[in-house]
Design a protein around this motif. Structure first.
Motif, PDB file in Angstrom:
ATOM      1  N   SER A  36       0.820  -1.212   0.000  1.00  0.00           N
ATOM      2  CA  SER A  36       0.000   0.000   0.000  1.00  0.00           C
ATOM      3  C   SER A  36       0.854   1.262   0.000  1.00  0.00           C
ATOM      4  O   SER A  36       0.395   2.319  -0.451  1.00  0.00           O
TER       5      SER A  36
ATOM      6  N   ARG B  49       3.318   1.930  -1.890  1.00  0.00           N
ATOM      7  CA  ARG B  49       3.514   2.321  -3.285  1.00  0.00           C
ATOM      8  C   ARG B  49       2.265   3.017  -3.829  1.00  0.00           C
ATOM      9  O   ARG B  49       2.364   4.009  -4.547  1.00  0.00           O
ATOM     10  N   VAL B  50       1.107   2.484  -3.496  1.00  0.00           N
ATOM     11  CA  VAL B  50      -0.137   3.087  -3.967  1.00  0.00           C
ATOM     12  C   VAL B  50      -0.271   4.505  -3.429  1.00  0.00           C
ATOM     13  O   VAL B  50      -0.628   5.436  -4.161  1.00  0.00           O
TER      14      VAL B  50
ATOM     15  N   ALA C  82      -0.373   0.151  -9.262  1.00  0.00           N
ATOM     16  CA  ALA C  82      -0.869   1.093  -8.252  1.00  0.00           C
ATOM     17  C   ALA C  82      -1.932   2.005  -8.855  1.00  0.00           C
ATOM     18  O   ALA C  82      -2.964   2.282  -8.228  1.00  0.00           O
TER      19      ALA C  82
END
Length: 256
Positions: A12, A14-15, A48
């Protein structure tokens, strides 16, 4: 956003990194541009973006560029409008902007920075400030930041601990960048009951700030400020009008 260490961006993270970078590009950004900014492999950034698009937090325009999604904007604006502090302080900001013909802000302290929760531009005037709601500035370089720090850092030791070993950013030649200078400034702020920024955060811009007590009778929830272009409203004029500012602020500006 500076290039991030790939080893720190997992799942998460990276998102969220992609979402934050996307927010920096009002006109949208291509996959290649986002990949370079994030510093992650292109397939990772693409996945992402896919997650963000499925959640309505990102979208693609006709050029194929990625932009923040309507659902993200809806949530952000709804949350901002629902904040009690925003609703309560807005009429005061409007009165100040109209009276001085300058920009008024309401900001809160977040670690070493201030975050602007509300802003009102003057109803007239060809030149306006570029500050934005949600924008940040170094606390030690701004009137609102110094006002709020003065209530928390009452000794030189407090200031030194807050500053730590990291160098205080010098925004202009007038920025207070040493523990001693900042400590003296905060002491003067406590004595006066208000803070000033004499072109310390941005050359050509002066600022006067007062505390706002919305959630506690003794500790300010944030600070209100008048940010004025120096060529048309010198700092001395703002200080001379302190009574007007306090009058418009009313009970919200009084500790109990």
């Amino acid at each position: 956003m500076s290039r991030l260490d790939e080893s720190r961006l997992v799942g998460s993270d990276r998102v969220l990194a992609v979402l934050k970078e996307l927010a920096r590009h009002a006109d949208g950004a291509g996959l290649e541009e986002l990949t370079r900014a994030i510093g992650s492999p292109k397939p990772t950034v693409h996945r992402a973006l896919g997650s963000l698009r499925r959640a309505g937090l990102a979208d693609q325009d006709a050029r194929g560029h990625y932009v923040l999604g309507d659902e993200f904007l809806r949530m952000a604006f709804a949350h901002h409008e629902a904040r009690p502090e925003h609703v309560r302080v807005r009429p005061v900001l409007e009165s100040l902007a109209a009276h001085f013909g300058e920009t008024s802000h309401y900001a809160v302290l977040d670690g070493r920075e201030v975050v602007y929760r509300a802003k009102v531009d003057p109803p007239t005037g060809a030149v306006r400030l570029t500050s934005t709601i949600g924008g940040r500035n170094p606390a030690h370089a701004t009137a609102v930041g110094k006002l709020l720090l003065a209530h928390r850092l009452t000794t030189r030791e407090d200031v030194a601990a807050w500053a730590g070993t990291a160098e205080l950013v010098r925004r202009t030649p007038r920025t207070r960048c040493t523990v001693e200078d900042l400590h003296r400034d905060l002491a003067r702020t406590r004595e006066q009951g208000y803070a000033t920024d004499h072109q310390e955060n941005e050359t050509g811009v002066n600022c006067l700030a007062l505390p706002v007590f919305l959630t506690s009778p003794s500790a300010p929830s944030g600070a209100l400020s008048i940010s004025a272009l120096a060529y048309r409203t010198p700092l001395s004029a703002l200080v001379e009008a302190l009574g007007v500012v306090r009058g418009l602020l009313g009970p919200m500006g009084e500790a109990r």
